[in-house]
Design a protein around this motif. Structure first.
Motif, PDB file in Angstrom:
ATOM      1  N   VAL A 233      26.102 -14.942  -0.346  1.00 52.35           N
ATOM      2  CA  VAL A 233      26.567 -14.797   1.039  1.00 52.35           C
ATOM      3  C   VAL A 233      26.601 -16.167   1.721  1.00 52.35           C
ATOM      4  CG1 VAL A 233      26.078 -13.740   3.276  1.00 52.35           C
ATOM      5  CG2 VAL A 233      25.709 -12.433   1.168  1.00 52.35           C
TER       6      VAL A 233
ATOM      7  N   ASP B 259      28.588   0.030   2.839  1.00 51.53           N
ATOM      8  CA  ASP B 259      27.995   0.785   1.732  1.00 51.53           C
ATOM      9  C   ASP B 259      29.086   1.152   0.741  1.00 51.53           C
ATOM     10  OD1 ASP B 259      25.187   0.978   2.368  1.00 51.53           O
ATOM     11  OD2 ASP B 259      25.757   2.258   4.057  1.00 51.53           O
TER      12      ASP B 259
ATOM     13  N   THR C  11      21.631 -13.221  -1.545  1.00 49.73           N
ATOM     14  CA  THR C  11      21.665 -14.046  -0.329  1.00 49.73           C
ATOM     15  C   THR C  11      22.327 -15.398  -0.558  1.00 49.73           C
ATOM     16  OG1 THR C  11      19.668 -12.935   0.442  1.00 49.73           O
ATOM     17  CG2 THR C  11      20.253 -15.008   1.512  1.00 49.73           C
TER      18      THR C  11
ATOM     19  N   ARG D 122      25.206  -2.232  -1.592  1.00 52.90           N
ATOM     20  CA  ARG D 122      25.410  -2.501  -0.177  1.00 52.90           C
ATOM     21  C   ARG D 122      25.899  -3.937  -0.085  1.00 52.90           C
ATOM     22  NH1 ARG D 122      24.782  -0.171   4.517  1.00 52.90           N
ATOM     23  NH2 ARG D 122      24.241  -1.346   6.398  1.00 52.90           N
TER      24      ARG D 122
ATOM     25  N   ALA E 119      28.007  -7.366   1.780  1.00 51.63           N
ATOM     26  CA  ALA E 119      28.327  -8.135   2.977  1.00 51.63           C
ATOM     27  C   ALA E 119      29.837  -8.344   3.001  1.00 51.63           C
ATOM     28  CB  ALA E 119      27.604  -9.475   2.970  1.00 51.63           C
TER      29      ALA E 119
ATOM     30  N   PHE F  48      30.702 -13.592   8.427  1.00 51.88           N
ATOM     31  CA  PHE F  48      30.104 -12.295   8.115  1.00 51.88           C
ATOM     32  C   PHE F  48      30.639 -11.280   9.109  1.00 51.88           C
ATOM     33  CE2 PHE F  48      26.837  -9.094   8.891  1.00 51.88           C
ATOM     34  CZ  PHE F  48      26.617  -8.619   7.610  1.00 51.88           C
TER      35      PHE F  48
ATOM     36  N   TYR G 174      36.165  -0.411   5.245  1.00 44.87           N
ATOM     37  CA  TYR G 174      36.267  -1.374   6.345  1.00 44.87           C
ATOM     38  C   TYR G 174      37.653  -1.221   6.979  1.00 44.87           C
ATOM     39  CZ  TYR G 174      39.498  -4.794   4.188  1.00 44.87           C
ATOM     40  OH  TYR G 174      40.605  -5.418   3.669  1.00 44.87           O
TER      41      TYR G 174
ATOM     42  N   GLU H 246      33.297  -9.227  -0.844  1.00 47.44           N
ATOM     43  CA  GLU H 246      32.215  -8.270  -0.600  1.00 47.44           C
ATOM     44  C   GLU H 246      31.050  -8.512  -1.555  1.00 47.44           C
ATOM     45  OE1 GLU H 246      32.984  -6.460  -3.519  1.00 47.44           O
ATOM     46  OE2 GLU H 246      34.972  -7.331  -3.432  1.00 47.44           O
TER      47      GLU H 246
ATOM     48  N   GLU I 100      28.031  -5.076   7.263  1.00 42.49           N
ATOM     49  CA  GLU I 100      27.456  -4.538   6.044  1.00 42.49           C
ATOM     50  C   GLU I 100      28.207  -3.257   5.706  1.00 42.49           C
ATOM     51  OE1 GLU I 100      23.260  -3.988   6.272  1.00 42.49           O
ATOM     52  OE2 GLU I 100      22.868  -6.027   7.003  1.00 42.49           O
TER      53      GLU I 100
ATOM     54  N   ASP J 156      27.244  -8.752  -2.982  1.00 42.68           N
ATOM     55  CA  ASP J 156      26.061  -7.908  -2.830  1.00 42.68           C
ATOM     56  C   ASP J 156      25.123  -8.539  -1.801  1.00 42.68           C
ATOM     57  OD1 ASP J 156      23.493  -6.609  -3.347  1.00 42.68           O
ATOM     58  OD2 ASP J 156      24.412  -5.867  -5.189  1.00 42.68           O
ATOM     59  N   LEU J 157      24.632  -7.716  -0.865  1.00 47.22           N
ATOM     60  CA  LEU J 157      23.722  -8.230   0.155  1.00 47.22           C
ATOM     61  C   LEU J 157      22.448  -8.811  -0.446  1.00 47.22           C
ATOM     62  CD1 LEU J 157      23.696  -5.811   3.236  1.00 47.22           C
ATOM     63  CD2 LEU J 157      24.072  -8.280   3.253  1.00 47.22           C
TER      64      LEU J 157
END
Length: 271
Positions: free
Chosen positions: A237, A252, A234, A257, A259, A247, A180, A228, A250, A230-231
């Motif tokens: 997040v 990797d 939910t 993967r 958020a 947010f 990022y 970060e 996304e 995990d997507l």
């Protein structure tokens, strides 16, 4: 977003081998101007931070949170020299709507049995991936305690009762910065709520908001607190969103993967 549940508070997730305690392949950071990045635009500065240059030049290797203190006599969790996280052990208590939280830099001989028990809870193990014998957790913690101070593990005691595990790390000096547009002094947070009775009632969001703002108060050069999860998680997040994080993207990572969640100093009074 829906309120948090047990998996949320248990698994505000760690990125294995990317977050704190990662090895020598971690990417160095992106500048040192304390005034840089005071807005919420995600940009990238490729200049090495001054404190990292000094760290390499002087060959320092301060021991963050080492049991019994450091060789220069500084308290546990407050390494001497250029502390990359502004002496987490001296930040003081965090006042939250749920009570007063004390962040105590981990002492291995005192805290490992409790952290080990929490990590072997299935709801926690699904995202932290540190279940197994105590040696697994010990290796993870000691990589931070024996490191250069860019990551500090802490036990969170709410009104005197240990109930959470935290990791604070310099995201701009971490391998995460490969994934990022990092800014100088970006500070990462990982959180584990240990007790089952403390999960599923929004406590994670309450503590995350209070602690993220505490980081911004205690680290004037830090304009952003990042995470970060995990997507797939939910509810986790959602917990960060409820805590005033936004947010961003996304990303990797090698093992998930994620958020990318950001709490901006410039937006802290609006979110």
């Amino acid at each position: 977003m829906p309120p948090t549940d047990a998996s949320t508070d248990a698994g505000t997730a760690r990125a294995p081998r990317i977050g704190p305690g990662s090895g020598p392949g971690s990417r160095v950071g992106t500048g040192s101007d304390p005034g840089a990045g005071t807005d919420c635009e995600d940009t990238l500065d490729l200049r090495l931070p001054d404190e990292l240059i000094a760290l390499f030049a002087e060959g320092t290797g301060s021991r963050a949170g080492a049991p019994g203190g450091t060789p220069d006599g500084t308290p546990d969790g407050t390494p001497g020299g250029d502390d990359l996280l502004d002496r987490v052990g001296g930040w003081g208590p965090v006042k939250t709507p749920a009570g007063v939280l004390h962040l105590l830099p981990v002492r291995a001989e005192r805290d490992l049995p409790l952290i080990h028990r929490w990590m072997n809870d299935p709801a926690v193990a699904a995202f932290w991936e540190l279940a197994g014998p105590e040696s697994v957790v010990e290796d993870h913690v000691l990589r931070q305690l024996d490191g250069d101070g860019r990551s500090v593990p802490c036990l969170g005691a709410l009104d005197g009762t240990p109930m959470s595990y935290w990791e604070f790390y310099r995201a701009d000096l971490d391998a995460l910065a490969r994934h990022y547009p990092a800014r100088p002094h970006d500070t990462g947070i990982h959180l584990l709520i240990g007790g089952v009775a403390d999960r599923g009632r929004g406590l994670g969001s309450t503590l995350l908001r209070a602690v993220a703002d505490h980081v911004l108060d205690k680290r004037p050069s830090c304009a952003r607190v990042v995470a970060e999860p995990d997507l797939r998680n939910t509810p986790s997040v959602s917990a960060f969103l409820s805590a005033g994080f936004r947010f961003s993207a996304e990303v990797d990572l090698p093992d998930k993967r994620a958020a990318l969640m950001i709490r901006d100093r410039a937006l802290r009074d609006l979110l």
